[in-house]
Write an enzyme that holds these catalytic residues in place. Sequence first.
Site, PDB file in Angstrom:
ATOM      1  N   LYS A 154       0.790  -1.236   0.000  1.00 13.02           N
ATOM      2  CA  LYS A 154       0.000   0.000   0.000  1.00 13.02           C
ATOM      3  C   LYS A 154       0.823   1.286   0.000  1.00 13.02           C
ATOM      4  CE  LYS A 154      -3.380  -1.106  -0.611  1.00 13.02           C
ATOM      5  NZ  LYS A 154      -3.743  -1.820  -1.886  1.00 13.02           N
ATOM      6  N   ALA A 155       2.067   1.198  -0.471  1.00 13.51           N
ATOM      7  CA  ALA A 155       2.935   2.377  -0.473  1.00 13.51           C
ATOM      8  C   ALA A 155       2.959   3.108  -1.807  1.00 13.51           C
ATOM      9  CB  ALA A 155       4.349   1.970  -0.086  1.00 13.51           C
ATOM     10  N   THR A 166       2.816   1.027  -4.994  1.00 16.16           N
ATOM     11  CA  THR A 166       3.344   0.034  -5.939  1.00 16.16           C
ATOM     12  C   THR A 166       2.724   0.162  -7.327  1.00 16.16           C
ATOM     13  OG1 THR A 166       2.897  -1.393  -4.023  1.00 16.16           O
ATOM     14  CG2 THR A 166       4.035  -2.399  -5.914  1.00 16.16           C
ATOM     15  N   TRP A 186       1.042   2.544  -8.697  1.00 16.07           N
ATOM     16  CA  TRP A 186       1.317   3.849  -9.328  1.00 16.07           C
ATOM     17  C   TRP A 186       2.674   3.826 -10.013  1.00 16.07           C
ATOM     18  CZ3 TRP A 186       1.167   8.999  -5.999  1.00 16.07           C
ATOM     19  CH2 TRP A 186       1.120  10.093  -6.869  1.00 16.07           C
ATOM     20  N   HIS A 223       6.749  -7.375  -2.408  1.00 20.83           N
ATOM     21  CA  HIS A 223       6.572  -6.732  -1.093  1.00 20.83           C
ATOM     22  C   HIS A 223       7.522  -7.366  -0.078  1.00 20.83           C
ATOM     23  CE1 HIS A 223       3.156  -4.438  -2.319  1.00 20.83           C
ATOM     24  NE2 HIS A 223       2.277  -5.402  -2.295  1.00 20.83           N
ATOM     25  N   ARG A 268       6.038   4.901   2.077  1.00 20.80           N
ATOM     26  CA  ARG A 268       4.933   5.828   2.394  1.00 20.80           C
ATOM     27  C   ARG A 268       4.884   6.009   3.902  1.00 20.80           C
ATOM     28  NH1 ARG A 268      -1.399   4.790   0.497  1.00 20.80           N
ATOM     29  NH2 ARG A 268      -2.064   6.948   0.814  1.00 20.80           N
ATOM     30  N   SER A 313      -4.347   2.775   4.677  1.00 22.06           N
ATOM     31  CA  SER A 313      -4.579   2.164   3.372  1.00 22.06           C
ATOM     32  C   SER A 313      -4.596   0.636   3.479  1.00 22.06           C
ATOM     33  CB  SER A 313      -3.496   2.632   2.389  1.00 22.06           C
ATOM     34  OG  SER A 313      -3.713   2.103   1.111  1.00 22.06           O
ATOM     35  N   PHE A 369      -4.254   9.933 -10.150  1.00 23.23           N
ATOM     36  CA  PHE A 369      -5.185   9.080  -9.389  1.00 23.23           C
ATOM     37  C   PHE A 369      -6.536   8.931 -10.097  1.00 23.23           C
ATOM     38  CE2 PHE A 369      -8.558   8.555  -6.259  1.00 23.23           C
ATOM     39  CZ  PHE A 369      -8.131   7.446  -5.549  1.00 23.23           C
ATOM     40  N   LYS A 414      -8.300   6.662  -1.983  1.00 25.79           N
ATOM     41  CA  LYS A 414      -8.242   8.133  -1.887  1.00 25.79           C
ATOM     42  C   LYS A 414      -6.990   8.720  -2.526  1.00 25.79           C
ATOM     43  CE  LYS A 414     -11.164   9.127   2.053  1.00 25.79           C
ATOM     44  NZ  LYS A 414     -11.210   9.705   3.410  1.00 25.79           N
ATOM     45  N   GLY A 415      -5.867   8.007  -2.363  1.00 25.52           N
ATOM     46  CA  GLY A 415      -4.622   8.473  -2.976  1.00 25.52           C
ATOM     47  C   GLY A 415      -4.102   9.775  -2.398  1.00 25.52           C
TER      48      GLY A 415
HETATM   49  S1  PPS Z   1      -0.616  -2.896  -3.300  1.00 22.86           S
HETATM   50  O1  PPS Z   1      -1.856  -3.695  -3.115  1.00 22.86           O
HETATM   51  O2  PPS Z   1       0.301  -3.074  -2.167  1.00 22.86           O
HETATM   52  O3  PPS Z   1       0.041  -3.157  -4.564  1.00 22.86           O
HETATM   53  O4  PPS Z   1      -1.116  -1.389  -3.243  1.00 22.86           O
HETATM   54  P1  PPS Z   1      -0.287  -0.126  -3.713  1.00 22.86           P
HETATM   55  O5  PPS Z   1      -0.468   0.080  -5.155  1.00 22.86           O
HETATM   56  O6  PPS Z   1       1.082  -0.179  -3.171  1.00 22.86           O
HETATM   57  O7  PPS Z   1      -1.000   1.067  -2.919  1.00 22.86           O
HETATM   58  C1  PPS Z   1      -2.330   1.449  -3.132  1.00 22.86           C
HETATM   59  C2  PPS Z   1      -2.442   2.858  -2.588  1.00 22.86           C
HETATM   60  O8  PPS Z   1      -1.843   3.754  -3.529  1.00 22.86           O
HETATM   61  C3  PPS Z   1      -2.820   4.675  -3.968  1.00 22.86           C
HETATM   62  N1  PPS Z   1      -2.572   5.069  -5.358  1.00 22.86           N
HETATM   63  C4  PPS Z   1      -2.415   6.344  -5.760  1.00 22.86           C
HETATM   64  N2  PPS Z   1      -2.387   7.488  -5.050  1.00 22.86           N
HETATM   65  C5  PPS Z   1      -2.217   8.649  -5.750  1.00 22.86           C
HETATM   66  N3  PPS Z   1      -2.084   8.683  -7.093  1.00 22.86           N
HETATM   67  C6  PPS Z   1      -2.104   7.553  -7.835  1.00 22.86           C
HETATM   68  N4  PPS Z   1      -1.976   7.613  -9.158  1.00 22.86           N
HETATM   69  C7  PPS Z   1      -2.264   6.303  -7.160  1.00 22.86           C
HETATM   70  N5  PPS Z   1      -2.314   5.006  -7.558  1.00 22.86           N
HETATM   71  C8  PPS Z   1      -2.516   4.276  -6.448  1.00 22.86           C
HETATM   72  C9  PPS Z   1      -4.130   3.928  -3.787  1.00 22.86           C
HETATM   73  O9  PPS Z   1      -5.235   4.785  -3.848  1.00 22.86           O
HETATM   74  C10 PPS Z   1      -3.893   3.309  -2.427  1.00 22.86           C
HETATM   75  O10 PPS Z   1      -3.877   4.287  -1.380  1.00 22.86           O
HETATM   76  P2  PPS Z   1      -5.162   4.722  -0.530  1.00 22.86           P
HETATM   77  O11 PPS Z   1      -4.652   5.637   0.549  1.00 22.86           O
HETATM   78  O12 PPS Z   1      -5.756   3.475   0.045  1.00 22.86           O
HETATM   79  O13 PPS Z   1      -6.069   5.438  -1.467  1.00 22.86           O
END
Ligand code: PPS
Length: 299
Positions: free
Chosen positions: A51-52, A54, A56, A113, A135, A143, A235, A262-263
């Site tokens: 959830k850090a 990845t 993105w 991970h 993160r 998250s 996002f 939420k991002g």
């Molecule tokens: S995982 O399952 O571990 O692979 O998840 P991971 O992709 O690491 O993390 C998901 C969180 O990243 C947020 N996210 C983004 N935030 C901002 N901009 C973009 N483009 C973006 N893409 C993914 C996603 O919303 C999750 O965070 P939270 O706080 O839950 O919204």
Amino acid sequence: MEEFNIPLDFSRPELFDFEGIPMVHYFTDNWKNIQNFQARPDDILIATYPKAGTTWVSYILDLLYFGNTAPERQTTLPIYLRVPFIEATFPGLPSGVDLADKLPTTPRLIKTHLPFQLVPKSFWEQNCRVVYVARNAKDNAVSYFHFDRMNMGEPEPGDWNTFLQNFMDGKRGFGPWYDHVCGYWEKKQTYSNIHYMFFEDMVEDTGREVERLCSFLGLSTPIEERERITKGTHFDTMKLNKMTNYSTVPVMDFKVSPFMRKGKVGDWKNHFTVAQNEQFDEHYKQKMKNTTLQFRTEL
Ligand code: PPS
């Protein structure tokens, strides 16, 4: 797009101790093959605590390398097939190792991970480039909590207070956040091919972070294209994109919480009580007292 036959009775796994790290069996069942995975020198490992950010950074890298040369990837292959999750072994899906072995691309983008000490040795031996995204602990915990609520492949999270306590005690999949982020930070001192990024920096200025990534990777991507990628990985755009929003994964229940939730930086303020925050800060100080690593919990 390929269809997978994921059993409907998919049950939530329990955590167990695996080489000193709490893990679920979906990430250890294929251990021998994971450990023996043969990395190539040009492989790029995307390493994160869950959830850090990845997905993105995976999408950014995929667009940087293949956005122009293989545009059909963008509409036909979900991100988890373009960037295999090396330790994953879910019923009804090809394992991460199989997917990685069969990747036709150069470079191969591979997600993990795993804490640094469990990463297949060949990545280090081949001096592969590693992109690590960290993160801040508070937003990361929030998250992770919502992810565990909606994902049947994860252990039961319990209520928020229980989850937070377990997070602080390091009793979540892939172990303590503190050791994970500090482990890669320390590794960077002796292994220079790690690009250590922060989710907060990406939210603050995605374009700048894409530029830094290009410089680490030795890419001379023109500014117009970098700008296109920055926009395309926003996002709101990724949330609507079926290939990046995980809506094709049946074990995730988006009615409970969407993957692209939420991002934001600072959403923890909507979850932590004053008492939880004080206790967390005190504990955090202790856990992080020996590191130079610094995080921002708001922008
Ligand atoms: S995982 O399952 O571990 O692979 O998840 P991971 O992709 O690491 O993390 C998901 C969180 O990243 C947020 N996210 C983004 N935030 C901002 N901009 C973009 N483009 C973006 N893409 C993914 C996603 O919303 C999750 O965070 P939270 O706080 O839950 O919204």
